[in-house]
Design an enzyme around this catalytic site. Sequence first.
Site, short mmCIF file in Angstrom:
data_model
loop_
_atom_site.label_atom_id
_atom_site.label_comp_id
_atom_site.label_asym_id
_atom_site.label_seq_id
_atom_site.Cartn_x
_atom_site.Cartn_y
_atom_site.Cartn_z
N HIS A 15 0.70 -1.39 0.12
CA HIS A 15 -0.11 0.04 0.08
C HIS A 15 1.02 1.31 -0.02
O HIS A 15 1.90 1.41 0.76
CB HIS A 15 -0.75 0.17 1.22
CG HIS A 15 -1.62 -1.32 1.44
ND1 HIS A 15 -3.18 -1.12 1.00
CD2 HIS A 15 -1.51 -2.57 2.00
CE1 HIS A 15 -3.68 -2.49 1.12
NE2 HIS A 15 -2.72 -3.04 1.80
N HIS A 63 -2.26 9.68 6.50
CA HIS A 63 -3.05 10.39 5.42
C HIS A 63 -3.17 12.00 5.62
O HIS A 63 -2.86 12.62 4.67
CB HIS A 63 -4.60 9.62 5.53
CG HIS A 63 -4.54 8.56 4.64
ND1 HIS A 63 -5.56 7.58 4.58
CD2 HIS A 63 -3.80 7.85 3.64
CE1 HIS A 63 -5.39 6.74 4.09
NE2 HIS A 63 -4.36 6.82 3.32
N GLU A 200 -8.56 -11.79 7.40
CA GLU A 200 -7.72 -11.08 8.07
C GLU A 200 -7.66 -11.12 9.45
O GLU A 200 -6.72 -11.04 10.39
CB GLU A 200 -7.51 -9.47 7.72
CG GLU A 200 -6.36 -8.88 6.90
CD GLU A 200 -6.37 -7.56 6.87
OE1 GLU A 200 -7.34 -7.02 6.03
OE2 GLU A 200 -5.37 -6.92 7.27
C1 LIG Z 1 -2.66 -4.92 11.27
C2 LIG Z 1 -3.17 -4.27 10.13
C3 LIG Z 1 -4.17 -3.21 10.27
C4 LIG Z 1 -2.30 -4.53 8.75
C5 LIG Z 1 -2.75 -4.02 7.50
N1 LIG Z 1 -3.49 -4.68 6.91
C6 LIG Z 1 -4.23 -4.01 6.04
N2 LIG Z 1 -5.60 -4.54 5.77
C7 LIG Z 1 -6.57 -3.94 5.13
N3 LIG Z 1 -6.24 -2.70 4.44
C8 LIG Z 1 -5.08 -2.05 4.69
C9 LIG Z 1 -3.98 -2.81 5.47
N4 LIG Z 1 -3.09 -2.02 5.50
C10 LIG Z 1 -3.18 -1.08 4.48
N5 LIG Z 1 -4.62 -0.97 4.22
C11 LIG Z 1 -5.34 -0.07 3.33
O1 LIG Z 1 -4.33 0.80 2.67
C12 LIG Z 1 -4.80 2.22 3.20
C13 LIG Z 1 -3.28 2.92 3.26
O2 LIG Z 1 -2.86 3.04 1.88
P1 LIG Z 1 -3.37 3.82 0.84
O3 LIG Z 1 -3.90 5.20 1.35
O4 LIG Z 1 -4.47 3.24 0.21
O5 LIG Z 1 -1.99 4.29 -0.25
C14 LIG Z 1 -5.35 2.06 4.56
O6 LIG Z 1 -6.07 3.28 4.79
C15 LIG Z 1 -6.18 0.88 4.17
O7 LIG Z 1 -7.50 1.14 3.77
ZN LIG Z 2 -2.78 -4.93 2.70
#
Ligand SMILES: CC(C)=CCNc1ncnc2c1ncn2[C@@H]1O[C@H](COP(=O)(O)O)[C@@H](O)[C@H]1O
Ligand SMILES: [Zn+2]
Length: 350
Positions: A15, A63, A200
Amino acid sequence: MSFYQALPKVELHAHLNTSISTTTMEKLIQQKPHLNIQHNMTAIRKGQKRTMDECFEMFKVIHQLTVSIEDIFMVAKEVIKEFAADGVKYLELRSTPREESTTGMTKKSYVEAILEAIKQCKREGVDIDVKFLLSIDRRHGPVVAMETVKLAEEFFASTDGLVVGVDLSGDPAVEHAKNYIAPLQAARNIGLKLAVHMAEIPHQNEEVEMFLGLPPDRIGHGTFLHPEVGGSEYLVDIIIKHQIPIELCLTSNLKGQTVSSYDQHHFKYWYNRGHSCVICTDGKGAFASDLSQEYQIAETTFNLSKAQIWDISYQSINHIFAPVSVKSDLKRLWKDLKPGLFNQYELQIA
Ligand SMILES: CC(C)=CCNc1ncnc2c1ncn2[C@@H]1O[C@H](COP(=O)(O)O)[C@@H](O)[C@H]1O
Ligand SMILES: [Zn+2]
């Protein structure tokens, strides 16, 4: 350089906003002093753990630091360069399109900024091939999900292979799979590949079964799929029958406390069953790791040989979303690099 850094690697679960390094985070924090954000609010250091809820709160803090297209462009470029420096040769980056009224950033300009960063890295000769997945955040509901699919469709049609799929992510405790089946199906009909965060957290067998009905092209995490952890043989059978690869993120799961220790990680279950496992970081910034380190942890925790580590990396190429020509190029590259690497570390080539 360690064996793990020199090992050519494929990263398929990263991500953007959770992949931001300490160095880049430092820049963002300095640019926005009024937010009063400290480093420990954006990353989980060695030895620390957080609850899932705390992790999702941490993502919100990150964010706040990436609110303009300049921020997004900058972090995307740096993240790509850092993966390249870590020996990643092919990266699928994913991110949730976000709009920000204070800066005028729209979901479209958000995606454009990332794609521009990818193109610029290529022009600058950064040694990595990068593709992009648009993420659907399950907190935002099915209407937004469908809008994201539409946006993905536009970019899929106009970017000549840069956009390869969509990802379903976000807090697994909110909303339900049934709300996302139609948008994911629509994405599939357009020709986009599907990466779905699944199981998850425990007790989601019904939702998992619904997702598996798609079926997705890759599973993210899949922590609670097998019977020993409350999943079921039935779910496992579907996954094995469809040969759906699983993106496994060891440190992320440990620090987010969905697994109790590295040796309890479900990597062991799936690897021992001979199922396709792809080692990934999830968020190298937030979880303070990198892909080399994740390979090293897998090796030491599960007593793998260097040859097995090589194979995990090589086999991962089969599970990328880019077309077969890209796979062939990567396989050729891996084969070219193997003798040098094995020689350097005095390993026997099988
Ligand atoms: C322990 C834990 C929460 C692990 C991470 N597991 C995850 N599970 C689900 N969505 C995620 C996870 N990590 C990141 N994200 C998603 O990725 C986003 C951040 O990256 P981006 O803004 O999409 O660029 C978060 O807001 C969430 O929507
Ligand atoms: Zn993920």
